[in-house]
Enzyme design. Structure first.
Site, PDB file in Angstrom:
ATOM      1  N   ARG A   1       0.844  -1.194   0.000  1.00 17.47           N
ATOM      2  CA  ARG A   1       0.000   0.000   0.000  1.00 17.47           C
ATOM      3  C   ARG A   1       0.877   1.240   0.000  1.00 17.47           C
ATOM      4  O   ARG A   1       1.905   1.289   0.679  1.00 17.47           O
ATOM      5  CB  ARG A   1      -0.915   0.023   1.232  1.00 17.47           C
ATOM      6  CG  ARG A   1      -2.028  -1.004   1.173  1.00 17.47           C
ATOM      7  CD  ARG A   1      -3.028  -0.684   0.090  1.00 17.47           C
ATOM      8  NE  ARG A   1      -4.091  -1.677   0.007  1.00 17.47           N
ATOM      9  CZ  ARG A   1      -5.074  -1.635  -0.892  1.00 17.47           C
ATOM     10  NH1 ARG A   1      -5.122  -0.661  -1.772  1.00 17.47           N
ATOM     11  NH2 ARG A   1      -6.001  -2.557  -0.900  1.00 17.47           N
TER      12      ARG A   1
ATOM     13  N   GLU B   1      -3.253   7.875  -6.793  1.00 18.37           N
ATOM     14  CA  GLU B   1      -3.394   7.070  -8.009  1.00 18.37           C
ATOM     15  C   GLU B   1      -4.570   7.571  -8.838  1.00 18.37           C
ATOM     16  O   GLU B   1      -5.670   7.730  -8.292  1.00 18.37           O
ATOM     17  CB  GLU B   1      -3.597   5.590  -7.635  1.00 18.37           C
ATOM     18  CG  GLU B   1      -2.421   5.005  -6.868  1.00 18.37           C
ATOM     19  CD  GLU B   1      -2.607   3.544  -6.469  1.00 18.37           C
ATOM     20  OE1 GLU B   1      -3.645   2.948  -6.861  1.00 18.37           O
ATOM     21  OE2 GLU B   1      -1.735   2.986  -5.783  1.00 18.37           O
TER      22      GLU B   1
ATOM     23  N   HIS C   1      -0.339  -0.345 -10.026  1.00 15.32           N
ATOM     24  CA  HIS C   1      -1.191  -1.056  -9.057  1.00 15.32           C
ATOM     25  C   HIS C   1      -1.834  -2.303  -9.680  1.00 15.32           C
ATOM     26  O   HIS C   1      -3.044  -2.488  -9.644  1.00 15.32           O
ATOM     27  CB  HIS C   1      -2.275  -0.122  -8.510  1.00 15.32           C
ATOM     28  CG  HIS C   1      -2.792  -0.570  -7.164  1.00 15.32           C
ATOM     29  ND1 HIS C   1      -3.296   0.295  -6.232  1.00 15.32           N
ATOM     30  CD2 HIS C   1      -2.866  -1.806  -6.592  1.00 15.32           C
ATOM     31  CE1 HIS C   1      -3.676  -0.372  -5.152  1.00 15.32           C
ATOM     32  NE2 HIS C   1      -3.423  -1.646  -5.352  1.00 15.32           N
TER      33      HIS C   1
END
Length: 334
Positions: free
Chosen positions: A251, A280, A299
């Site tokens: 994370r 993001e 991601h």
């Protein structure tokens, strides 16, 4: 009697995967309707009071009319959705954590929320190892040079080559389903593995400062919690040996990215690789886009065909338990 189920899939965990898994698992058949969400073509974000969800509250409310069970990955279970969906009793999130569901509001409304732990453990562990090797062997940079018609012999100089995993110490911060699998992979490379995780009972685990001081490679696998936010900052990076490598496929909240860029700019870190970010998509002008020796992916560490299929199967199995009146295996609500 069949129950009405909404499959709110997307372009990764497809409705066809949900449908196949439900028809395979649920006794007596299902009355299935579908809603297709735009993720990952459109990024997730905050919707109402929940995180990492597709912004489809209105469409979801309409699709949930008369529906008892919803299976999804990115649909937002907000208080507004719950208030408008009195027939809903089970909301199954096909992710490792139901961050897109308001668990307190769901509990008050009598809606059980389940999730799919471990669905992407294999994919994320494999991606972690790939990122570690890519950063250490300069694979993206050397490929880009060759694709641009440039042959750089200086990559072979002593100062520009990286260390080997064989015989090196690798520190894993977090030892859950992903971290423990990474450890097994690393042992096959001949690495010595150190572990820091206050939540597991593991012989030989070490404190974070010792792990950082001793590890040539460090890989983050902790969950994002108030306790782990910013756990790796400037002081922690400085504690790592000069010429070491950091990987984050967990994370973005775990890591101070300005401090990471500083450590790469100064040459203190040989390289780093990250699949997750503080924001993001990465905003234009971010230092991350120009910092040297940084490998990035958008991601997608957990992205594999098997992950999508496992996700659908795990939630379908809990739907089957619900239909049979059995305890749910992966219940997130009280």
């Amino acid at each position: 009697m069949t129950i009405r189920i909404l499959a709110a899939g997307d372009h990764f965990v497809r409705n066809s995967l949900f449908g196949d898994a439900l028809r395979r698992e649920v006794p007596g058949g299902v009355d299935l309707s579908e809603l297709t969400l735009p993720w990952p073509v459109q990024p997730f974000g905050r919707v109402g009071e929940v995180d990492e969800a597709s912004d489809v509250e209105d469409e979801l409310i309409e699709a949930l009319r008369g529906v008892e069970v919803c299976v999804t990955q990115m649909a937002p279970l907000t208080k507004r959705v719950l208030d408008a969906s009195p027939d809903l009793r089970l909301f199954c999130v096909s992710r490792g954590g139901p961050v897109n569901a308001n668990l307190e509001a769901a509990a008050r409304a009598g809606v059980a929320v389940t999730y799919a732990p471990g669905r992407n453990a294999v994919a994320t562990a494999e991606h972690t190892l790939a990122m570690l090797l890519a950063a250490t062997r300069r694979i993206p940079q050397t490929h880009a040079d060759l694709a641009g018609g440039v042959w750089r012999g200086d990559y072979y100089t002593y100062d520009n080559v990286g260390p080997e995993l064989d015989g090196s110490t690798v520190g894993l911060v977090g030892y859950g389903a992903i971290g423990s699998r990474v450890a097994r992979m690393l042992e096959g490379f001949g690495a010595e593995v150190l572990v820091h995780d206050p939540y597991v009972d593991l012989p030989g685990k070490v404190e974070l400062d010792e792990l950082l001081r001793r590890s040539r490679f460090v890989s983050l696998h902790a969950r994002a919690t108030p306790e782990t936010a910013g756990m790796i900052g400037a002081a922690e990076l400085a504690a790592m040996p000069r010429g070491s490598v950091l990987v984050n496929c967990a994370r973005g909240a775990l890591l101070d990215y300005d401090a990471l860029c500083d450590a790469l700019d100064s040459g203190h870190l040989f390289g780093a690789a990250t699949d997750v970010f503080p924001e993001e998509p990465i905003p234009a002008g971010s230092r991350l886009l120009t910092t040297p020796n940084l490998v990035m992916t958008p991601h997608l560490a957990g992205a594999s065909k098997e992950t999508a299929m496992k996700a659908a199967s795990i939630v379908a199995a809990d739907v089957a338990r619900y239909v049979r009146g059995e305890p749910l295996a992966h219940l997130a609500t009280p």
